[in-house]
Design an enzyme around this catalytic site. Structure first.
Site, PDB file in Angstrom:
ATOM      1  N   GLY A  33       0.860  -1.185   0.000  1.00  0.00           N
ATOM      2  CA  GLY A  33       0.000   0.000   0.000  1.00  0.00           C
ATOM      3  C   GLY A  33       0.893   1.229   0.000  1.00  0.00           C
ATOM      4  N   GLU A 195     -18.189  11.444   1.276  1.00  0.00           N
ATOM      5  CA  GLU A 195     -17.886  11.465  -0.162  1.00  0.00           C
ATOM      6  C   GLU A 195     -18.790  10.501  -0.933  1.00  0.00           C
ATOM      7  OE1 GLU A 195     -13.259  12.960   0.175  1.00  0.00           O
ATOM      8  OE2 GLU A 195     -13.592  10.863  -0.236  1.00  0.00           O
TER       9      GLU A 195
HETATM   10  C1  LIG Z   1     -12.356   4.296   1.108  1.00  0.00           C
HETATM   11  C2  LIG Z   1     -11.146   4.993   1.658  1.00  0.00           C
HETATM   12  C3  LIG Z   1     -10.932   6.329   1.379  1.00  0.00           C
HETATM   13  C4  LIG Z   1      -9.814   6.992   1.861  1.00  0.00           C
HETATM   14  N1  LIG Z   1      -9.625   8.297   1.537  1.00  0.00           N
HETATM   15  C5  LIG Z   1      -8.488   8.915   1.930  1.00  0.00           C
HETATM   16  C6  LIG Z   1      -8.226  10.237   1.514  1.00  0.00           C
HETATM   17  O1  LIG Z   1      -9.033  10.858   0.825  1.00  0.00           O
HETATM   18  N2  LIG Z   1      -7.051  10.806   1.898  1.00  0.00           N
HETATM   19  C7  LIG Z   1      -6.143  10.113   2.656  1.00  0.00           C
HETATM   20  O2  LIG Z   1      -5.078  10.662   2.953  1.00  0.00           O
HETATM   21  N3  LIG Z   1      -6.383   8.880   3.085  1.00  0.00           N
HETATM   22  C8  LIG Z   1      -7.520   8.251   2.726  1.00  0.00           C
HETATM   23  N4  LIG Z   1      -7.772   6.978   3.130  1.00  0.00           N
HETATM   24  C9  LIG Z   1      -6.847   6.334   4.056  1.00  0.00           C
HETATM   25  C10 LIG Z   1      -5.616   5.811   3.335  1.00  0.00           C
HETATM   26  O3  LIG Z   1      -5.994   5.150   2.156  1.00  0.00           O
HETATM   27  C11 LIG Z   1      -4.862   4.891   4.270  1.00  0.00           C
HETATM   28  O4  LIG Z   1      -4.467   5.647   5.405  1.00  0.00           O
HETATM   29  C12 LIG Z   1      -3.645   4.319   3.593  1.00  0.00           C
HETATM   30  O5  LIG Z   1      -4.037   3.489   2.511  1.00  0.00           O
HETATM   31  C13 LIG Z   1      -2.821   3.505   4.567  1.00  0.00           C
HETATM   32  O6  LIG Z   1      -1.723   2.991   3.882  1.00  0.00           O
HETATM   33  P1  LIG Z   1      -1.077   1.627   4.335  1.00  0.00           P
HETATM   34  O7  LIG Z   1       0.085   1.398   3.414  1.00  0.00           O
HETATM   35  O8  LIG Z   1      -0.835   1.608   5.783  1.00  0.00           O
HETATM   36  O9  LIG Z   1      -2.197   0.514   4.066  1.00  0.00           O
HETATM   37  P2  LIG Z   1      -2.911   0.109   2.707  1.00  0.00           P
HETATM   38  O10 LIG Z   1      -2.789   1.179   1.696  1.00  0.00           O
HETATM   39  O11 LIG Z   1      -4.260  -0.342   3.104  1.00  0.00           O
HETATM   40  O12 LIG Z   1      -2.056  -1.143   2.193  1.00  0.00           O
HETATM   41  C14 LIG Z   1      -1.982  -2.333   2.901  1.00  0.00           C
HETATM   42  C15 LIG Z   1      -1.492  -3.411   1.946  1.00  0.00           C
HETATM   43  O13 LIG Z   1      -1.173  -4.562   2.708  1.00  0.00           O
HETATM   44  C16 LIG Z   1      -1.644  -5.714   2.026  1.00  0.00           C
HETATM   45  N5  LIG Z   1      -1.858  -6.761   3.018  1.00  0.00           N
HETATM   46  C17 LIG Z   1      -2.654  -6.688   4.112  1.00  0.00           C
HETATM   47  N6  LIG Z   1      -2.554  -7.831   4.810  1.00  0.00           N
HETATM   48  C18 LIG Z   1      -1.683  -8.619   4.147  1.00  0.00           C
HETATM   49  C19 LIG Z   1      -1.181  -9.943   4.369  1.00  0.00           C
HETATM   50  N7  LIG Z   1      -1.542 -10.657   5.424  1.00  0.00           N
HETATM   51  N8  LIG Z   1      -0.302 -10.451   3.480  1.00  0.00           N
HETATM   52  C20 LIG Z   1       0.073  -9.740   2.382  1.00  0.00           C
HETATM   53  N9  LIG Z   1      -0.377  -8.497   2.129  1.00  0.00           N
HETATM   54  C21 LIG Z   1      -1.237  -7.939   3.002  1.00  0.00           C
HETATM   55  C22 LIG Z   1      -2.932  -5.232   1.354  1.00  0.00           C
HETATM   56  O14 LIG Z   1      -3.284  -6.072   0.265  1.00  0.00           O
HETATM   57  C23 LIG Z   1      -2.548  -3.824   0.930  1.00  0.00           C
HETATM   58  O15 LIG Z   1      -2.013  -3.799  -0.374  1.00  0.00           O
HETATM   59  C24 LIG Z   1      -8.889   6.299   2.659  1.00  0.00           C
HETATM   60  C25 LIG Z   1      -9.099   4.948   2.962  1.00  0.00           C
HETATM   61  C26 LIG Z   1     -10.217   4.298   2.455  1.00  0.00           C
HETATM   62  C27 LIG Z   1     -10.433   2.846   2.762  1.00  0.00           C
END
Ligand SMILES: Cc1cc2nc3c(=O)[nH]c(=O)nc-3n(C[C@H](O)[C@H](O)[C@H](O)COP(=O)(O)OP(=O)(O)OC[C@H]3O[C@@H](n4cnc5c(N)ncnc54)[C@H](O)[C@@H]3O)c2cc1C
Length: 452
Positions: A33, A195
């Site tokens: 992510g 949204e």
């Molecule tokens: C609908 C929605 C709208 C949003 N809108 C906004 C916005 O407008 N502005 C903003 O700043 N933020 C927004 N956010 C929040 C933002 O998207 C998150 O804070 C951000 O994606 C977090 O990043 P991350 O890398 O921690 O997790 P993520 O981007 O969720 O990535 C996690 C990754 O880990 C992988 N994964 C999980 N578990 C496992 C496993 N066991 N094995 C292998 N892979 C795994 C998943 O497949 C995924 O690819 C929004 C979130 C959502 C759901």
């Protein structure tokens, strides 16, 4: 298969296998992510092997998921193949696998890939960036009736539910069932709920206008519920009030201070009242993925790992948790679970590891730099808060559009999204109004929601 992922055969699924006598150290990043990719990219010049593992083959730009759910965009427009990163980064290998176990004592993780089975991969450094999932606050039974919005298949499920509800409303002879099909309840008035509600309001009043002879989609009832006192609680009160007015103008009924007690096949019970609805959507809360709990370290109520100021896990040297999976505090306030925080944390940890590999120590703890918070409320209107700056309206909406276009993962995404937005803006139409057919053999007709 890259040498970095020595693999087990399915019949020796649980054997510990790893490339013998590794010459270089290995960083395993779990999750591609925002945070995981930022960590991996920050290691691109480091003398290290980077293994980026994700259970999906694509990265999703989550801030625009609501537009897939409301048929503005199609899934591919907001996603990018993770494997493409191997082209850009020589020391990076991508593995499509679900991580199912983490053992900090033996410094190995367990990952399972379809058709390959379980393999164990050793690490010198591990970065956990597995994000969050929808939380039903102890009521997981609601999930079957009220999908959350976290990935592309959620978005497509929601889109099919919304479009299917209008199809069923147009065919039923039963007045009360028609009303139930045309009632949409969104639980949770944070940015995603707001949204989604605004985009749905736009869709029923503009996009679907004149599409049905027997019903008027504009008569649909869209209800945004929240147990809290106001919409967008992470924004200033003045902006919440403006957004409530805007939503009301778009035809959304905003009900705050109302707790949802039940969600079932007939609708919801909230604040003691039943609201019959065929489409209940859950945008209320998130909990961390289960991976941080496997570390055996302290987690908060949402399952996020408590990390030190360097984002490292206590008593597990070389293990870091970043993004939505981590609980990070700054000036006694939690760092928000947003994309920019995840990117900054991933980047910080990647740089920290790169420096450590060179024998240097990082002395400066992680600091989150808040570039501002935005939410869009339908066509031509967005709100922005950055420190004491608070703006709303058309110009803010333009800034929102620009920021989101620039933040999309690939040039291809940027061009396609721009084109779709322009088309929708001018015509009011949405190009992705598809209800998927069920798989062959599963019956005939489109995959519509249940009709009574
Ligand atoms: C609908 C929605 C709208 C949003 N809108 C906004 C916005 O407008 N502005 C903003 O700043 N933020 C927004 N956010 C929040 C933002 O998207 C998150 O804070 C951000 O994606 C977090 O990043 P991350 O890398 O921690 O997790 P993520 O981007 O969720 O990535 C996690 C990754 O880990 C992988 N994964 C999980 N578990 C496992 C496993 N066991 N094995 C292998 N892979 C795994 C998943 O497949 C995924 O690819 C929004 C979130 C959502 C759901």
């Amino acid at each position: 298969m890259s040498a970095i992922f020595a693999e087990t055969r399915p019949d020796e699924a649980s054997a510990v296998v790893e490339a013998p006598r590794r010459e270089r150290k290995r960083v395993v990043v779990i999750g591609a992510g925002f945070a995981g990719i930022a960590a991996a990219r920050a290691l691109r010049h480091a003398d290290v092997d980077v293994a980026l593992i994700d259970r999906r083959n694509h990265h999703i730009f989550q801030p625009l998921l609501y537009q897939v759910a409301t048929a503005v965009l199609s899934p591919a427009e907001i996603a990018a193949p993770i494997r493409q990163l191997e082209v850009k980064q020589r020391n990076l290998s991508v593995l499509l696998a679900e991580v199912t176990g983490v053992d900090v004592a033996t410094r190995t993780i367990e990952a399972s890939s379809p058709g390959v089975g379980v393999r164990k991969i050793a690490y010198d450094y591990m970065v956990i960036a597995t994000g969050a999932r929808p939380s039903y606050f102890g009521h997981d039974e609601f999930a079957q009736f009220a999908p959350g919005l976290k990935n592309l298949s959620d978005a497509e499920t929601i889109r099919a539910k919304i479009l299917g509800a209008f199809e069923l409303a147009a065919t039923t002879e039963d007045e009360s069932e028609r009303a139930r099909q045309m009632t949409f309840v969104l639980v949770g008035a944070g940015p995603t709920g707001v949204e989604l509600a605004a985009s749905l309001a736009q869709m029923v009043r503009v996009t679907l206008r004149g599409n049905f002879r027997r019903i008027d989609p504009a008569q649909a009832s869209i209800i945004l519920l929240d147990a809290g006192k106001r919409v967008l609680p992470s924004f200033a009160e003045s902006l919440s009030a403006k957004v409530t007015r805007r939503l009301t103008k778009l035809g959304v009924k905003v009900l705050t201070g109302v707790k949802v007690e039940t969600v079932d096949a007939e609708g919801v019970v909230a604040g003691g009242n039943r609201i019959p609805s065929a489409t209940v959507l859950w945008t209320a809360g998130v909990a961390a993925s289960p991976i941080p709990k496997m570390l055996g370290t302290k987690t908060d109520r949402a399952g996020r790992a408590l990390v030190d100021p360097f984002l490292e896990v206590a008593d597990a040297p070389g293990v870091f948790v970043v993004g939505d999976a981590a609980s990070v505090f700054q000036n006694e306030h939690p760092v928000p679970g947003v994309a920019q925080a995840a990117i900054q944390q991933g980047h910080y940890v990647g740089r920290l590891i790169a420096r450590e590999l060179k024998g240097r120590k990082v002395k400066r703890p992680f600091r989150y730099f808040d570039r501002g918070n935005m939410a869009v409320v339908g066509k031509n209107y967005a709100v922005l808060e950055r420190g004491w700056v608070r703006t709303s309206g058309f110009l803010t909406w333009l800034v929102w559009a620009l920021v989101h276009i620039l933040a999309l993962p690939q040039l291809q995404n940027r061009l396609r999204v721009q084109r779709q937005w322009l088309w929708s803006y001018v015509t009011g139409q949405r190009s992705s109004r598809l209800i998927p057919e069920p798989p062959r053999g599963a019956g005939s007709g489109p995959d519509l929601p249940r009709a009574p």
